[in-house]
Design a protein around this motif. Structure first.
Motif, PDB file in Angstrom:
ATOM      1  N   THR A 279       0.827  -1.201   0.000  1.00 48.78           N
ATOM      2  CA  THR A 279       0.000   0.000   0.000  1.00 48.78           C
ATOM      3  C   THR A 279       0.863   1.254   0.000  1.00 48.78           C
ATOM      4  OG1 THR A 279      -0.138   0.084   2.422  1.00 48.78           O
ATOM      5  CG2 THR A 279      -1.853  -1.158   1.261  1.00 48.78           C
ATOM      6  N   GLU A 280       0.271   2.334  -0.469  1.00 46.64           N
ATOM      7  CA  GLU A 280       0.905   3.647  -0.389  1.00 46.64           C
ATOM      8  C   GLU A 280      -0.156   4.685  -0.059  1.00 46.64           C
ATOM      9  OE1 GLU A 280       3.736   6.817  -2.761  1.00 46.64           O
ATOM     10  OE2 GLU A 280       3.905   4.669  -3.097  1.00 46.64           O
ATOM     11  N   ILE A 281       0.135   5.489   0.963  1.00 47.28           N
ATOM     12  CA  ILE A 281      -0.664   6.665   1.279  1.00 47.28           C
ATOM     13  C   ILE A 281       0.088   7.853   0.706  1.00 47.28           C
ATOM     14  CG2 ILE A 281      -1.650   8.088   3.103  1.00 47.28           C
ATOM     15  CD1 ILE A 281      -1.758   5.593   4.845  1.00 47.28           C
ATOM     16  N   PHE A 282      -0.527   8.509  -0.252  1.00 46.29           N
ATOM     17  CA  PHE A 282       0.171   9.555  -0.983  1.00 46.29           C
ATOM     18  C   PHE A 282       0.387  10.791  -0.100  1.00 46.29           C
ATOM     19  CE2 PHE A 282      -1.733   6.934  -4.242  1.00 46.29           C
ATOM     20  CZ  PHE A 282      -0.694   6.785  -5.137  1.00 46.29           C
ATOM     21  N   GLY A 283       1.481  11.483  -0.386  1.00 44.88           N
ATOM     22  CA  GLY A 283       1.812  12.695   0.333  1.00 44.88           C
ATOM     23  C   GLY A 283       2.976  13.385  -0.332  1.00 44.88           C
ATOM     24  N   SER A 284       3.593  14.290   0.394  1.00 44.94           N
ATOM     25  CA  SER A 284       4.716  15.053  -0.136  1.00 44.94           C
ATOM     26  C   SER A 284       6.023  14.278   0.011  1.00 44.94           C
ATOM     27  CB  SER A 284       4.836  16.390   0.596  1.00 44.94           C
ATOM     28  OG  SER A 284       3.667  17.162   0.410  1.00 44.94           O
ATOM     29  N   PRO A 285       7.034  14.635  -0.784  1.00 42.61           N
ATOM     30  CA  PRO A 285       8.361  14.020  -0.595  1.00 42.61           C
ATOM     31  C   PRO A 285       8.880  14.330   0.804  1.00 42.61           C
ATOM     32  CG  PRO A 285       8.252  15.213  -2.680  1.00 42.61           C
ATOM     33  CD  PRO A 285       7.013  15.584  -1.915  1.00 42.61           C
ATOM     34  N   PRO A 286       9.780  13.508   1.318  1.00 39.58           N
ATOM     35  CA  PRO A 286      10.328  13.747   2.649  1.00 39.58           C
ATOM     36  C   PRO A 286      11.112  15.057   2.698  1.00 39.58           C
ATOM     37  CG  PRO A 286      11.567  12.047   1.513  1.00 39.58           C
ATOM     38  CD  PRO A 286      10.361  12.312   0.682  1.00 39.58           C
ATOM     39  N   PRO A 287      11.214  15.671   3.868  1.00 41.89           N
ATOM     40  CA  PRO A 287      11.913  16.959   3.983  1.00 41.89           C
ATOM     41  C   PRO A 287      13.420  16.809   3.874  1.00 41.89           C
ATOM     42  CG  PRO A 287      11.253  16.187   6.140  1.00 41.89           C
ATOM     43  CD  PRO A 287      10.647  15.230   5.158  1.00 41.89           C
ATOM     44  N   ASP A 288      14.090  17.887   3.499  1.00 42.88           N
ATOM     45  CA  ASP A 288      15.550  17.926   3.489  1.00 42.88           C
ATOM     46  C   ASP A 288      16.046  18.243   4.894  1.00 42.88           C
ATOM     47  OD1 ASP A 288      15.905  17.447   0.711  1.00 42.88           O
ATOM     48  OD2 ASP A 288      15.307  19.524   0.302  1.00 42.88           O
ATOM     49  N   LEU A 289      16.805  17.337   5.470  1.00 36.40           N
ATOM     50  CA  LEU A 289      17.338  17.519   6.811  1.00 36.40           C
ATOM     51  C   LEU A 289      18.850  17.664   6.736  1.00 36.40           C
ATOM     52  CD1 LEU A 289      15.306  14.727   8.657  1.00 36.40           C
ATOM     53  CD2 LEU A 289      14.774  17.167   8.525  1.00 36.40           C
ATOM     54  N   THR A 290      19.411  18.523   7.567  1.00 37.88           N
ATOM     55  CA  THR A 290      20.849  18.783   7.575  1.00 37.88           C
ATOM     56  C   THR A 290      21.366  18.726   9.000  1.00 37.88           C
ATOM     57  OG1 THR A 290      20.634  20.219   5.640  1.00 37.88           O
ATOM     58  CG2 THR A 290      22.663  20.404   6.930  1.00 37.88           C
ATOM     59  N   TYR A 291      22.491  18.073   9.184  1.00 37.85           N
ATOM     60  CA  TYR A 291      23.100  17.991  10.501  1.00 37.85           C
ATOM     61  C   TYR A 291      23.368  19.394  11.035  1.00 37.85           C
ATOM     62  CZ  TYR A 291      26.505  16.897  14.160  1.00 37.85           C
ATOM     63  OH  TYR A 291      27.167  16.793  15.356  1.00 37.85           O
ATOM     64  N   GLY A 292      22.922  19.638  12.261  1.00 36.69           N
ATOM     65  CA  GLY A 292      23.075  20.943  12.883  1.00 36.69           C
ATOM     66  C   GLY A 292      21.856  21.822  12.765  1.00 36.69           C
ATOM     67  N   ASP A 293      20.940  21.500  11.854  1.00 39.31           N
ATOM     68  CA  ASP A 293      19.703  22.259  11.705  1.00 39.31           C
ATOM     69  C   ASP A 293      18.713  21.748  12.753  1.00 39.31           C
ATOM     70  OD1 ASP A 293      17.489  23.656  10.990  1.00 39.31           O
ATOM     71  OD2 ASP A 293      17.351  22.870   8.943  1.00 39.31           O
ATOM     72  N   THR A 294      18.318  22.596  13.663  1.00 36.33           N
ATOM     73  CA  THR A 294      17.462  22.180  14.779  1.00 36.33           C
ATOM     74  C   THR A 294      15.995  22.516  14.569  1.00 36.33           C
ATOM     75  OG1 THR A 294      17.837  24.273  15.946  1.00 36.33           O
ATOM     76  CG2 THR A 294      19.365  22.457  16.399  1.00 36.33           C
ATOM     77  N   ASN A 295      15.635  23.038  13.419  1.00 35.21           N
ATOM     78  CA  ASN A 295      14.259  23.455  13.181  1.00 35.21           C
ATOM     79  C   ASN A 295      13.548  22.454  12.273  1.00 35.21           C
ATOM     80  OD1 ASN A 295      11.894  24.913  12.990  1.00 35.21           O
ATOM     81  ND2 ASN A 295      12.671  26.265  11.380  1.00 35.21           N
ATOM     82  N   VAL A 296      12.404  21.929  12.698  1.00 36.81           N
ATOM     83  CA  VAL A 296      11.605  21.055  11.842  1.00 36.81           C
ATOM     84  C   VAL A 296      10.241  21.679  11.546  1.00 36.81           C
ATOM     85  CG1 VAL A 296      12.728  18.924  12.598  1.00 36.81           C
ATOM     86  CG2 VAL A 296      10.717  19.766  13.829  1.00 36.81           C
ATOM     87  N   ASP A 297      10.099  22.965  11.846  1.00 38.02           N
ATOM     88  CA  ASP A 297       8.831  23.644  11.567  1.00 38.02           C
ATOM     89  C   ASP A 297       8.531  23.717  10.075  1.00 38.02           C
ATOM     90  OD1 ASP A 297       8.364  24.037  14.230  1.00 38.02           O
ATOM     91  OD2 ASP A 297       9.251  26.049  14.276  1.00 38.02           O
ATOM     92  N   ASP A 298       9.574  23.581   9.233  1.00 33.92           N
ATOM     93  CA  ASP A 298       9.343  23.649   7.794  1.00 33.92           C
ATOM     94  C   ASP A 298       8.807  22.339   7.221  1.00 33.92           C
ATOM     95  OD1 ASP A 298      11.663  22.287   8.264  1.00 33.92           O
ATOM     96  OD2 ASP A 298      12.787  23.187   6.607  1.00 33.92           O
ATOM     97  N   VAL A 299       8.645  21.317   8.084  1.00 33.23           N
ATOM     98  CA  VAL A 299       7.969  20.093   7.643  1.00 33.23           C
ATOM     99  C   VAL A 299       6.473  20.398   7.664  1.00 33.23           C
ATOM    100  CG1 VAL A 299       7.681  17.625   8.020  1.00 33.23           C
ATOM    101  CG2 VAL A 299       9.813  18.728   8.687  1.00 33.23           C
ATOM    102  N   ASP A 300       6.022  21.071   6.602  1.00 30.64           N
ATOM    103  CA  ASP A 300       4.681  21.658   6.609  1.00 30.64           C
ATOM    104  C   ASP A 300       3.655  20.855   5.829  1.00 30.64           C
ATOM    105  OD1 ASP A 300       5.749  22.074   4.142  1.00 30.64           O
ATOM    106  OD2 ASP A 300       5.444  24.243   4.089  1.00 30.64           O
ATOM    107  N   SER A 301       3.961  19.614   5.474  1.00 31.79           N
ATOM    108  CA  SER A 301       3.007  18.789   4.737  1.00 31.79           C
ATOM    109  C   SER A 301       3.149  17.335   5.136  1.00 31.79           C
ATOM    110  CB  SER A 301       3.201  18.953   3.228  1.00 31.79           C
ATOM    111  OG  SER A 301       4.521  18.624   2.863  1.00 31.79           O
ATOM    112  N   ILE A 302       2.153  16.545   4.818  1.00 29.11           N
ATOM    113  CA  ILE A 302       2.151  15.127   5.172  1.00 29.11           C
ATOM    114  C   ILE A 302       3.083  14.352   4.245  1.00 29.11           C
ATOM    115  CG2 ILE A 302       0.711  13.052   5.237  1.00 29.11           C
ATOM    116  CD1 ILE A 302      -1.584  14.868   6.137  1.00 29.11           C
ATOM    117  N   ILE A 303       3.922  13.511   4.826  1.00 28.60           N
ATOM    118  CA  ILE A 303       4.898  12.718   4.091  1.00 28.60           C
ATOM    119  C   ILE A 303       4.251  11.418   3.635  1.00 28.60           C
ATOM    120  CG2 ILE A 303       7.162  11.622   4.226  1.00 28.60           C
ATOM    121  CD1 ILE A 303       7.739  13.535   6.620  1.00 28.60           C
TER     122      ILE A 303
END
Length: 232
Positions: free
Chosen positions: A194-218
């Motif tokens: 099965t697949e539940i459709f959504g957005s591509p996964p977010p770009d994460l970078t070592y040292g970046d402490t903010n995940v507020d930009d994950v603004d859509s369902i993965i």
């Protein structure tokens, strides 16, 4: 995970096909070949339980070569479900139905870079239309599912700076495709991707402490084996 999916699908299809041919035995008392004594008898209410591998789609975080990486993803997932099947008189091997299920993971997916950790977790409640077709009048069947899922997802960062998290809820389209086998008029087994459709996964970078930009369902993917009991 894709290689595991392909290997499991091929193995399951070979197993089900061999059992399907074994079920096509002569009925000497009836004076004719009885291909399948249980076809058409599983209409009505049913309940089942699936388990396998799955989780949210993810990207590998960017990091320097000196940073130690550890990841745990596509873990053990389960989906209990209930539904109803209607027989289609004009096509004896075809059934249509509706199914309600609850998808959850026992262990969150996570990425660990040194002490910095991103954790993905959530659950889905889905309502799906079901098409079941027994191939060549045998106990071997193909199954398709499509509908919508209410998705609850959280991405959480910890281990560097202040912890942060982002939680999203929403309705997303879902599709599934599988194969299965009717062992008796009451019990069947299936393998469904099965697949539940959504957005591509977010770009994460070592040292970046903010995940507020994950603004859509993965988007979420899974491959599960299920056992179903038919009450009819």
């Amino acid at each position: 995970m894709k290689k595991t999916f392909i290997f499991t699908v091929i193995t399951t299809m070979l197993f089900l096909t061999s059992n399907s041919f074994a079920a096509e035995r002569p009925d000497m008392t009836a004076g004719k070949t009885n291909l399948n004594p249980v076809i058409g008898s599983d209409a009505g209410f049913y309940a089942g339980f699936s388990a396998g591998s799955g989780g949210m789609d993810k990207k590998r975080p960017d990091h320097p070569p000196s940073v130690n990486e550890e990841h745990h993803y596509y873990g053990f997932v389960t989906r209990p479900y209930v539904g109803y099947l209607w027989s289609i008189p004009s096509v004896s091997s075809l059934k249509l139905g509706m199914e309600l299920g609850y998808f959850s993971s026992f262990k969150p997916d996570e990425y660990i870079l040194n002490n910095q950790t991103w954790i993905y977790f959530g659950y889905d409640v889905d309502l799906l239309g079901v098409v079941k077709y027994n191939v060549f009048g045998s106990s071997f069947f193909l199954e398709g599912k499509a509908g919508g899922a209410f998705v609850h997802q959280t991405v959480r960062m910890s281990g560097m700076g202040d912890p942060s998290s982002s939680t999203k809820n929403g309705l997303q389209p879902e599709v599934g495709l599988g194969v299965g086998y009717d062992f008796t008029s009451k019990f069947s087994m299936n393998f469904v991707i099965t697949e539940i459709f959504g957005s591509p996964p977010p770009d994460l970078t070592y040292g970046d402490t903010n995940v507020d930009d994950v603004d859509s369902i993965i988007r979420t993917q899974s491959a599960m084996l299920g056992v179903t009991y038919h009450f009819g």
